[in-house]
Design a protein around this motif. Structure first.
Motif, mmCIF file in Angstrom:
data_model
loop_
_atom_site.group_PDB
_atom_site.id
_atom_site.type_symbol
_atom_site.label_atom_id
_atom_site.label_comp_id
_atom_site.label_asym_id
_atom_site.label_seq_id
_atom_site.Cartn_x
_atom_site.Cartn_y
_atom_site.Cartn_z
ATOM 1 N N GLN A 14 0.821 -1.205 0.000
ATOM 2 C CA GLN A 14 0.000 0.000 0.000
ATOM 3 C C GLN A 14 0.859 1.262 0.000
ATOM 4 O OE1 GLN A 14 -2.203 0.848 3.655
ATOM 5 N NE2 GLN A 14 -4.060 1.032 2.439
ATOM 6 N N LYS A 15 1.904 1.238 0.805
ATOM 7 C CA LYS A 15 2.777 2.419 0.905
ATOM 8 C C LYS A 15 3.535 2.636 -0.398
ATOM 9 C CE LYS A 15 6.506 4.542 3.582
ATOM 10 N NZ LYS A 15 7.018 5.156 2.377
ATOM 11 N N MET A 16 4.004 1.519 -0.965
ATOM 12 C CA MET A 16 4.754 1.631 -2.219
ATOM 13 C C MET A 16 3.855 2.219 -3.320
ATOM 14 S SD MET A 16 5.504 -0.152 -5.245
ATOM 15 C CE MET A 16 5.077 -1.877 -5.081
ATOM 16 N N ALA A 17 2.615 1.714 -3.388
ATOM 17 C CA ALA A 17 1.683 2.211 -4.407
ATOM 18 C C ALA A 17 1.335 3.677 -4.144
ATOM 19 C CB ALA A 17 0.419 1.350 -4.412
ATOM 20 N N ARG A 18 1.153 4.015 -2.870
ATOM 21 C CA ARG A 18 0.808 5.409 -2.536
ATOM 22 C C ARG A 18 1.956 6.349 -2.895
ATOM 23 N NH1 ARG A 18 -1.631 6.192 3.248
ATOM 24 N NH2 ARG A 18 -3.229 4.956 2.221
ATOM 25 N N ASP A 19 3.180 5.947 -2.527
ATOM 26 C CA ASP A 19 4.340 6.797 -2.830
ATOM 27 C C ASP A 19 4.470 7.001 -4.344
ATOM 28 O OD1 ASP A 19 4.824 6.915 -0.178
ATOM 29 O OD2 ASP A 19 6.517 5.515 -0.164
ATOM 30 N N PHE A 20 4.300 5.895 -5.094
ATOM 31 C CA PHE A 20 4.401 5.994 -6.554
ATOM 32 C C PHE A 20 3.304 6.934 -7.090
ATOM 33 C CE2 PHE A 20 3.327 4.830 -10.879
ATOM 34 C CZ PHE A 20 4.569 4.681 -11.476
ATOM 35 N N ALA A 21 2.082 6.709 -6.610
ATOM 36 C CA ALA A 21 0.950 7.485 -7.123
ATOM 37 C C ALA A 21 1.117 8.978 -6.813
ATOM 38 C CB ALA A 21 -0.349 6.967 -6.519
ATOM 39 N N GLU A 24 4.617 10.125 -8.838
ATOM 40 C CA GLU A 24 4.733 9.954 -10.293
ATOM 41 C C GLU A 24 3.443 10.265 -11.052
ATOM 42 O OE1 GLU A 24 7.541 9.521 -11.603
ATOM 43 O OE2 GLU A 24 8.745 8.836 -9.900
ATOM 44 N N ILE A 25 2.289 10.112 -10.381
ATOM 45 C CA ILE A 25 1.022 10.296 -11.105
ATOM 46 C C ILE A 25 0.383 11.658 -10.813
ATOM 47 C CG2 ILE A 25 -1.329 9.419 -11.405
ATOM 48 C CD1 ILE A 25 -0.306 6.611 -10.949
ATOM 49 N N LEU A 26 0.168 11.920 -9.516
ATOM 50 C CA LEU A 26 -0.601 13.116 -9.134
ATOM 51 C C LEU A 26 -0.095 14.417 -9.764
ATOM 52 C CD1 LEU A 26 -3.018 14.089 -7.475
ATOM 53 C CD2 LEU A 26 -1.468 14.410 -5.537
ATOM 54 N N PRO A 27 1.230 14.655 -9.769
ATOM 55 C CA PRO A 27 1.688 15.943 -10.326
ATOM 56 C C PRO A 27 1.355 16.112 -11.814
ATOM 57 C CG PRO A 27 3.449 14.846 -9.091
ATOM 58 C CD PRO A 27 2.337 13.855 -9.225
ATOM 59 N N HIS A 28 1.069 15.001 -12.514
ATOM 60 C CA HIS A 28 0.815 15.090 -13.965
ATOM 61 C C HIS A 28 -0.652 14.867 -14.324
ATOM 62 C CE1 HIS A 28 5.142 14.975 -14.172
ATOM 63 N NE2 HIS A 28 5.134 13.858 -13.464
ATOM 64 N N LEU A 77 -3.579 4.176 -6.799
ATOM 65 C CA LEU A 77 -3.320 4.748 -8.129
ATOM 66 C C LEU A 77 -4.480 5.654 -8.544
ATOM 67 C CD1 LEU A 77 -1.774 1.748 -10.149
ATOM 68 C CD2 LEU A 77 -0.618 3.406 -8.678
ATOM 69 N N SER A 78 -5.706 5.183 -8.306
ATOM 70 C CA SER A 78 -6.861 5.977 -8.734
ATOM 71 C C SER A 78 -7.084 7.200 -7.856
ATOM 72 C CB SER A 78 -8.123 5.119 -8.764
ATOM 73 O OG SER A 78 -8.032 4.219 -9.831
ATOM 74 N N ALA A 79 -6.607 7.140 -6.612
ATOM 75 C CA ALA A 79 -6.714 8.326 -5.763
ATOM 76 C C ALA A 79 -5.891 9.471 -6.369
ATOM 77 C CB ALA A 79 -6.235 8.018 -4.351
ATOM 78 N N ALA A 80 -4.852 9.110 -7.116
ATOM 79 C CA ALA A 80 -4.032 10.150 -7.765
ATOM 80 C C ALA A 80 -4.611 10.516 -9.126
ATOM 81 C CB ALA A 80 -2.594 9.657 -7.914
#
Ligand SMILES: Cc1cc2nc3c(=O)[nH]c(=O)nc-3n(C[C@H](O)[C@H](O)[C@H](O)COP(=O)(O)OP(=O)(O)OC[C@H]3O[C@@H](n4cnc5c(N)ncnc54)[C@H](O)[C@@H]3O)c2cc1C
Length: 382
Positions: A14-21, A24-28, A77-80
């Motif tokens: 969960q933490k790994m996915a959250r950190d990635f999201a 890497e995702i949210l800012p874009h 991922l979808s939260a981002a």
């Protein structure tokens, strides 16, 4: 015994996915929402972070994650960004028919190859004339010797324009109805395969959604997945696996909407008070919180039941329809909490509301899920 706590390993996932999201995702997310472009570089990084083929067993090079683990990833991922999240999640979804119904030889060669070579996949079921009524698909696969000749038009295919491989459902004999539907592994570079119109969508705009056309495509018999006529069952089992994940993605979007609305409501003042202190606003947030919790638990329950090898079709439909309706309500109320600002693109909640709508449509509409639940109730009766 019911235990709602996550194991140490699940917390790490969960933490790994959250950190990635979040990094890497949210800012874009807003940029890809505006452009509707496919986030190639982000998906490449997701491959490197082992977030793409978690569903594939470890022996074939995948992550070997169980259903609940995947839900933790889907929510983050979808939260981002649900659009970018679906660019990642669709690969696993499309691999499910092979995991459940592929021969050992197919699994060893194809699953290992897509994992090691970071190949992308798409699942081709829907056609212009066959959406909810999957049994009416008109794509055909005519057997000639040791080959099938595939013809048909698929529509609304996520990853349609970027996938390297398609899982395609076609009928070997339309007179057989759903009993004629058969699944095939189709490389995109085969002669006769082409990508059609790319859709300009309301939400989840980063996801690449296109038509895919098959014109006299020759498929070797060895690339059939499962038996002839098993396709309908394969589609249904695939959806039983994937619908809890769709529910978890909806939870991710709803969570983001609630978190933003809560922060905004605590800062925005009207009538001399933070609007959160006006009970009508507070109750909207309370309803969001209760519905998000309920949706998450329903999705987890459906995934857990599936991962035990039990029939989870009713629970998967319940989770999918509840979360789809829930995310629409929550994001609509988040826009309401922000008032006029909620309606403006400078604020993130209008995107979340647009992204939410399709959770009531794809992987079986809200009406079809209710149909499935109703049928399951009747089956229990008679
Ligand atoms: C963004 C996006 C991505 C998608 N990705 C994929 C993909 O990767 N692969 C793929 O194969 N498909 C994909 N789809 C297709 C999706 O699964 C279908 O759109 C969906 O199943 C509904 O089919 P339809 O659009 O033809 O609507 P229809 O089936 O025409 O339904 C229209 C309306 O009628 C209702 N309805 C239909 N039949 C009944 C009934 N018996 N009882 C009550 N109400 C009914 C529906 O609920 C809906 O409200 C995607 C769609 C979208 C929008």
């Amino acid at each position: 015994m019911i235990d709602f706590s996550l194991s140490e390993e699940q917390q790490l996932i969960q933490k790994m996915a959250r950190d990635f999201a979040q990094s890497e995702i949210l800012p874009h997310a807003a940029d890809f929402d505006r452009s509707g472009d496919y986030p190639e570089e982000i998906v490449r990084k997701a491959f490197q972070a082992d977030l793409v083929y978690g569903v594939i067993p470890e022996q074939y090079g995948g992550g070997g994650l169980d259903g609940l683990d995947q839900l933790l990833i889907a929510e983050e991922l979808s939260a981002a960004c649900a659009g970018i999240g679906s660019c990642i999640a669709i690969n696993s979804l499309a691999a499910i028919p092979l995991i459940y119904f592929g021969s050992e030889k197919q699994k060893e060669s194809l699953l290992s190859m897509i994992c090691t070579e970071e190949k992308k996949m798409a699942l081709c079921v829907t056609e212009p004339g066959a959406g909810s009524d999957v049994s009416s698909i008109s794509s055909t696969a005519k057997k000639i010797g040791a080959k099938y000749i595939l013809n048909g038009n698929k529509t609304f295919i996520t990853n349609g324009g970027v996938a390297d491989y398609y899982i395609v459902f076609a009928s070997i004999d339309r007179a057989l109805g759903h009993k004629g539907i058969t699944a095939f592994w189709v490389p995109r570079d085969l002669p006769g395969v082409s990508v059609g119109k790319k859709e300009d969508k309301m939400g989840q705009r980063a996801a690449n959604t296109t038509d895919v056309i098959f014109d006299q495509v020759e498929i070797p018999e060895t690339d059939r997945i499962g038996e002839e006529g098993q396709g309908f069952k394969i589609i249904m089992q695939t959806f039983n696996h994937s619908r809890p994940g769709v529910g978890a993605s909806a939870v991710g979007v709803a969570r983001s909407a609630m978190e933003y609305a809560l922060k905004y409501a605590s800062e925005r003042e009207q009538f001399g008070l933070p609007i959160l202190m006006h009970q009508a606003v507070m109750f909207m947030l309370a309803d969001m919180a209760k519905d998000i919790e309920a949706g998450r638990l329903l999705a987890w329950q459906a995934a857990w039941k599936g991962s035990q090898g039990l029939d989870n079709s009713k629970e998967a439909a319940i989770a999918k329809v509840f979360c789809g309706d829930m995310v629409m309500r929550v994001t609509t109320d988040a826009v309401q909490v922000l008032g006029g600002y909620g309606y403006i693109k400078d604020y993130p909640v209008e995107k979340l509301m647009r992204d939410a709508k399709v959770f009531q449509i794809y992987e079986g509409t809200a009406q079809i899920q209710r149909l499935l639940i109703g049928r399951a109730l009747m089956k229990d009766l008679f």
